[in-house]
Design an enzyme around this catalytic site. Sequence first.
Site, PDB file in Angstrom:
ATOM      1  N   LYS B  81       0.842  -1.186   0.000  1.00  0.00           N
ATOM      2  CA  LYS B  81       0.000   0.000   0.000  1.00  0.00           C
ATOM      3  C   LYS B  81       0.885   1.247   0.000  1.00  0.00           C
ATOM      4  CE  LYS B  81      -3.953   1.824   2.699  1.00  0.00           C
ATOM      5  NZ  LYS B  81      -4.793   1.581   3.891  1.00  0.00           N
ATOM      6  N   SER B 162      -9.511   1.497   3.214  1.00  0.00           N
ATOM      7  CA  SER B 162      -8.736   2.281   2.284  1.00  0.00           C
ATOM      8  C   SER B 162      -7.681   1.477   1.520  1.00  0.00           C
ATOM      9  CB  SER B 162      -8.049   3.423   3.033  1.00  0.00           C
ATOM     10  OG  SER B 162      -7.139   2.888   3.982  1.00  0.00           O
ATOM     11  N   SER B 195      -9.529  -0.873   7.364  1.00  0.00           N
ATOM     12  CA  SER B 195      -9.004  -0.578   6.033  1.00  0.00           C
ATOM     13  C   SER B 195      -8.395  -1.772   5.299  1.00  0.00           C
ATOM     14  CB  SER B 195      -7.957   0.531   6.107  1.00  0.00           C
ATOM     15  OG  SER B 195      -8.598   1.780   6.145  1.00  0.00           O
TER      16      SER B 195
END
Lengths: 541, 509
Positions: B81, B162, B195
């Site tokens: 990420k 996310s 997330s």
Amino acid sequence: MTMLSVKVDVYPGVPTANLERQSGNFICKFRQKFRYCFSISRKSLCSQAIEKSQWQSVVGLEVHAQIKSNSKLFSGASTKFSSPVNTGVALFDCSIPGTLPVLNKRCVEAGVLTALALGCRVNPVSYFDRKHYFYADLPMGYQITQQRAPLAVQGELKFQVYTPAIHKKPYQAKVKIQQIQLEQDSAKSLHDTDRSLVDLNRAGVPLMELVFDPDLKDGEEAAALVKELVLILQKLNTCSCKMEEGALRVDANVSIHKEGEPLGVRTEIKNIGSIRGVASAVESEIKRQIQVRNALGTITNETRAWDPINKTTVAMRDKEVVQDYRFMPEPNLPPLHIAMGPVEIGCVNADKLRETIPELPEQTRAKLRDEGLTLEQSIILVNDVSLLAIYKDAVGERNVNKKVMANFLINDLNTLLNKNDMVSEGIKCPRHYFSEIVELLEKGSITRSTAKLLLEDVVLNNSGAPEKIVREKNWLQITDEEELRKLCEQVIKENERIVKQYHAGKSKVFKALLGAIAKESKNRAEMSKCTVILKALLNKK
Amino acid sequence: MGMDKVLHTNIKIVNKLFLDGALTPSDLIGASLKKVIETKQFNAFITVSKNEAEKQAEASLQRFKSKQSKSDLDGVPIAVKDNFCTKDIKTTCASKMLENFSPPYNATVCQRLLDAGAVLVGKTNLDQFAMGSGTVDSIYGPTKNVWKCKADSNDFHIAGGSSGGSAVAVASGVCFGKKYWFNSFRAIGSDTGGSTRNPASYCGVVGLKPTYGLVSRHGLIPLVNSMDVPGILARNVDDVVSILNAVAGHDKQDSTCLTKPFKKIRLPPANKMGIKGLKIGIPIEYNCEYLSDEVLDMWDEIAQTLQNEGAIVKEVSMPHTQYSIVCYSVLNQCEVASNMARYDGIEYGYRADDDHSTEKLYAVSRRTAFNDIVKNRILTGNYFLLGRNYEKYFNQALKVRRLIMNDFDNVWEDAQLLLTPTTLTEAPLYSDFIQKTNRDQCAFQDFCTQPANMAGIPAVSVPIKLSKNGLPLSLQIMGRNLSEPMLLALAKYIEHLVQFPQYVNFKQK
């Protein structure tokens, strides 16, 4: 508004903020003040002392002491002073995203040791907090400090107040310590003509903030407290206390009030950079506040800076708005545990640290007094670390009268050093030379004046052992009465005019004759005997 | 191609093929990089570090040749990420503020993966600074869910967030190398309120949020420091375990890391596991107003199945669950306000042209480079932290957080693990999702995932089945602190039981 500005022109001592607040009944107040001011001006000749006497000043200090540590509070970067710009900077110190603080154990040790030496209660658990404000020298936008539960609280420090030029006698003062907290220093902004630059070397340097209660009454007490603190921290080796490098910075809160009335509004003088500066800044601020209040002005709670060149405090414009620091617990640091008593788990062990506390200044003074020194001598010696070391070495070498030794160093050696712009650290000669000189003096082998000459020789000219110098230069004191009588007679013969004056009743000139004897004998004559002999000789005639 | 085959080409099998020389790391990395190009439409990646990846693959190959491979992750491609710092590789947080930021260091998670021989292929998309639950608020555009994605439609199902880019990288990446099919990617996400688990749930992959402090946060650009944890996304539980084993354990650069040494987790084969007597709690408060019938039915069905398999399944109560969202919202915004204070354009990041004054420079830089969501949270957080509001909001939220943690402490007396939904529904359509504000979406989307972050406990999302619409539905398992071995064992057991249809033939249009 035009009237306001007129008024400010008339009374420069009255701050505008106050006027604006009262603008509702402005005219009326204006008149009142006007009248009052006149009445003051009429008696303006009355001495400042009387004006001052009705006011009492209250002073509190906050001291930022840089912890002596090789690396920063939360990073491994070096703390070396005057490193090239932006070289002592870890990623954390320039707030690179994703980096986290790692507490430096050495700083905790230093903080706890200092707290214990100052009689504080060390908190078994303390916390770190974020204090937010935007400034270019604060890379993270917040400072990590200890707001909720500091490292230590509730200490007390006793110290001696003695500035020979001001105080006839020393006295002991006492100040409470509210708290000691660990925190990061900010970076340094350097302002060029058209731009500002930031040096991050200082960002994250470890500080202990010591907050004292407002227990002091004037600038001299404030300076004496700082001096005592410097001695303690240097002895503990927890801070270099080099104020010129910013390793110790003093903020002073000052207010005045009349007896029996509540404390006045205080101002804060920031970042005072020397011990004498503390005394002068506080005194100057007290004086300023008295002037303002006597002119019926009001003191505003503001931050002021000390201008050491113009010897005055000036308001700092950028702090006029009250800041809300939006404190928040620092989530990246777990609670700081200190082991003590039955609790053995902690970052450092307070009980073990307590055992390592060295002899502190107050103890040293007591010891010196036990040795027969006066309180004044003990204070002066303890305040001068290297002179104290010389004293200790010197009295350790030979069995000399310690009081005489102390006196000799404090008066004669210090005078010599001052005259030649030297510091005691620069003295190279063996310390027993000083004891030899004092011994010679004590035995009556040399005069006081010879002792001074001798001191000059060993300190400045490096001429070897005092006894040897005395022998070689034939500096032994003349004590033989016959020899002294001859000397006196010679002086009487050579100074007929003065002798005549003496006989005419001008007894003051006797001293001049004694001076001539001293000079003639190259300061070797035993003056007490000479006094008797000279008097007898003069009266015979 | 049988879906079993994909499911079972886990890291251990790949490692065996590497060791046998039947496949080389370069083959696999080459195929994976090709896959990235083929799946560009989903917008999973922000940066693909092709050159670095090829170099690392080559080095890995040499290690295998000289029989000095580092671990079972050696030569395995992993996506990270884009809020984990990667040395000299852009780390943007999907924000204009860090658009050109190349960190001078590796996050501990990345460094440990590299040390284990893994190949970092690129940085995945996210909501700006991980503030969101849809991966729709990125300056690089939204990430699209691979499931039911139609090329002829402007609309798509959201990936969740996310860590949506990471979830989609895992879900989309099935590649062919030599005569085998492989999962091309495993991925690292981050999990502050769900997330990692939320996009895992929507994309039909396994998503683990480890115990707070088990995996170092050093190098993870923070959202909420007291809740952030690096997360792991993979096709199967075994791969999650392999990666966890590589990245977990004390790191002196993160003072909130647990100091207790981490013992590597080894799970037995699924067919050799039993759950007889395992006490599984069903917290009734998770059956909330907005839970879809389909998810509720699935939850019931699996609970029933587990009971049939010998587990002791019973309802438990966690009365403070409903306050979690609002409490989280306060804490989140306060920490965001604080964490974002460093972005002033002085040391790094976006700097506006305006240099009339330092204040002006800050204001313009921050106004230009933060999106509305970030700005909104900064303003709200600063309001909560004002001296006069601190007690009312921040401190009150801390107290509520304590109550929520107590709920968990109490529940462990009755249950060893908890079984709940991960998300309340299947992945919503983008067009529906953006109707609500970010704040409302987070409140809605994080309902089941976010309490675990409050308490710091581990939680894993496991895909169970497809909805009527053909979208993945998942369940979450939570356990007490450091219960990862048991948690992941049950996850693996369920995974074996449900045989979730892993393969998405997204090329069919």
